[in-house]
Design a protein around this motif. Structure first.
Motif, PDB file in Angstrom:
ATOM      1  N   GLN A  81      -1.124  -2.714  -5.775  1.00 41.75           N
ATOM      2  CA  GLN A  81      -0.056  -2.674  -6.771  1.00 41.75           C
ATOM      3  C   GLN A  81       0.752  -1.389  -6.674  1.00 41.75           C
ATOM      4  O   GLN A  81       1.978  -1.395  -6.812  1.00 41.75           O
ATOM      5  N   ARG A  82       0.087  -0.268  -6.396  1.00 46.94           N
ATOM      6  CA  ARG A  82       0.791   1.011  -6.275  1.00 46.94           C
ATOM      7  C   ARG A  82       1.682   1.032  -5.034  1.00 46.94           C
ATOM      8  O   ARG A  82       2.777   1.587  -5.050  1.00 46.94           O
ATOM      9  N   LEU A  83       1.209   0.439  -3.933  1.00 46.30           N
ATOM     10  CA  LEU A  83       2.036   0.361  -2.731  1.00 46.30           C
ATOM     11  C   LEU A  83       3.272  -0.504  -2.985  1.00 46.30           C
ATOM     12  O   LEU A  83       4.374  -0.187  -2.532  1.00 46.30           O
ATOM     13  N   GLY A  84       3.075  -1.611  -3.702  1.00 46.47           N
ATOM     14  CA  GLY A  84       4.221  -2.443  -4.058  1.00 46.47           C
ATOM     15  C   GLY A  84       5.226  -1.676  -4.904  1.00 46.47           C
ATOM     16  O   GLY A  84       6.442  -1.798  -4.727  1.00 46.47           O
ATOM     17  N   LEU A  85       4.721  -0.867  -5.826  1.00 49.57           N
ATOM     18  CA  LEU A  85       5.601  -0.048  -6.669  1.00 49.57           C
ATOM     19  C   LEU A  85       6.362   0.967  -5.825  1.00 49.57           C
ATOM     20  O   LEU A  85       7.550   1.216  -6.050  1.00 49.57           O
ATOM     21  N   ALA A  86       5.690   1.543  -4.822  1.00 41.71           N
ATOM     22  CA  ALA A  86       6.353   2.511  -3.941  1.00 41.71           C
ATOM     23  C   ALA A  86       7.526   1.871  -3.226  1.00 41.71           C
ATOM     24  O   ALA A  86       8.593   2.485  -3.064  1.00 41.71           O
ATOM     25  N   ALA A  87       7.353   0.626  -2.782  1.00 39.05           N
ATOM     26  CA  ALA A  87       8.439  -0.074  -2.091  1.00 39.05           C
ATOM     27  C   ALA A  87       9.636  -0.283  -3.018  1.00 39.05           C
ATOM     28  O   ALA A  87      10.790  -0.220  -2.578  1.00 39.05           O
TER      29      ALA A  87
END
Length: 327
Positions: free
Chosen positions: A138-144
């Motif tokens: 979820q955090r990686l998705g937020l970074a994108a």
């Protein structure tokens, strides 16, 4: 350094607590209680990883204690194993209905106690690992999202569409949930695309479009190769969501069922939301126009079966659109 698991043992008989101490003290941090009220207090304050709970106790039975623990969000997820001399099958039914995960019979066998405690603590660790893995995804998705000119609501909508379509296509509940979690990772590779291209309000030049086409491979590299589970699905989604059923997509020009199912599903969800959403370079399409275009792309951009299944779900699709609409 690995944290030592904490086990709370609850029994009104001191001899039983002493026996549990002898069996478990070399492997776990131990807490002890001789009544239900103290057990609940320790569970709330200490958050043990596992509770060994006697059934027949004065004032509050083990069943009563277990029900209180399961009703409290702070302690509801702590596994409870009943330790009891009761042998009637109805007693086990009552225990499981109260929220227990297992029973250990008295008189206690050290080997059985060790094995059951180890088993249920390993299950707790597996759930902790899954929760941690979900948080990372979820955090990686937020970074994108910070790199993209699309809103977080796009990710929410297309993830719901993907799960809805995945279920209609025959995925079981676990795989459908994994797809829902993986879908936000589809554009993680855009982290590696220059802002001058990614945030350009006008049409990309052919050279810029070639650069943009590298984002699926970048995303797959970020997520990495995995043998199975949610991260393997996220890898497929990132790499294959721009492949097309007729083989004209990118980055690998895969065709038909050579495209992983998760990638084929996310392609439908992603494109539909792109069509029906406002972007810097276009207005939102009307629903009927978007549906007509999706039908036209059956067998070309999309797998025909998935288009049909998606359009069969239009009442739920429009509900998702309304719930997560741009305000």
């Amino acid at each position: 350094m690995t944290r030592q698991a904490t086990v709370l043992a609850v029994d009104d008989e001191s001899t039983n607590l002493q026996l549990l101490r002898q069996i478990l003290q070399d492997s776990y941090r131990l807490l002890f209680a001789k009544d239900g009220a103290r057990a609940i207090e320790l569970a709330v304050n200490e958050k043990p990883d596992l509770i060994l709970l006697d059934v027949m106790m004065p004032e509050m039975t083990g069943y009563d204690v277990c029900r209180v623990l399961k009703a409290n969000p702070a302690t509801a997820n702590i596994p409870v194993i009943f330790v009891t001399a009761l042998t009637d099958s109805n007693d086990e039914v009552d225990g499981f209905e109260a929220g227990a995960v297992d029973f250990i019979s008295k008189p206690l066998s050290p080997a059985v106690v060790k094995a059951r405690v180890k088993l249920h603590l390993s299950m707790v660790r597996m759930e902790e690992l899954r929760a941690s893995r979900l948080a990372i995804v979820q955090r990686l998705g937020l970074a994108a999202e910070y790199k993209d000119n699309e809103t977080g609501l796009h990710v929410i909508r297309m993830s719901h569409y993907a799960r809805l379509l995945g279920t209609a296509a025959g995925l079981d509940e676990q795989d459908a949930d994994d797809l829902f979690i993986s879908a936000p990772m589809h554009d993680i590779g855009k982290i590696g695309i220059p802002d001058s291209i990614l945030q350009k309000p006008a049409r990309l030049t052919p050279e810029e479009y070639l650069v943009m086409q590298t984002h699926p491979g970048i995303g797959a590299h970020i997520i990495g190769q995995h043998e199975g589970g949610m991260l393997a699905m996220a890898h497929d989604v990132a790499l294959c969501h721009h492949e097309k059923w007729d083989g004209s997509g990118y980055p690998n020009r895969l065709a038909g069922e050579d495209i992983p199912l998760a990638g084929r599903i996310v392609a439908v969800a992603d494109v539909f939301d792109a069509l029906t959403s406002v972007r810097p370079y276009k207005a939102a399409w009307k629903l009927e126009d978007a549906c007509a275009w999706m039908k036209d792309q059956r067998g070309r951009h999309f797998e025909p079966r998935l288009v049909d299944l998606f359009l069969d779900q239009l009442p739920e699709v429009t509900r998702i659109m309304d719930k997560w609409a741009e305000r």
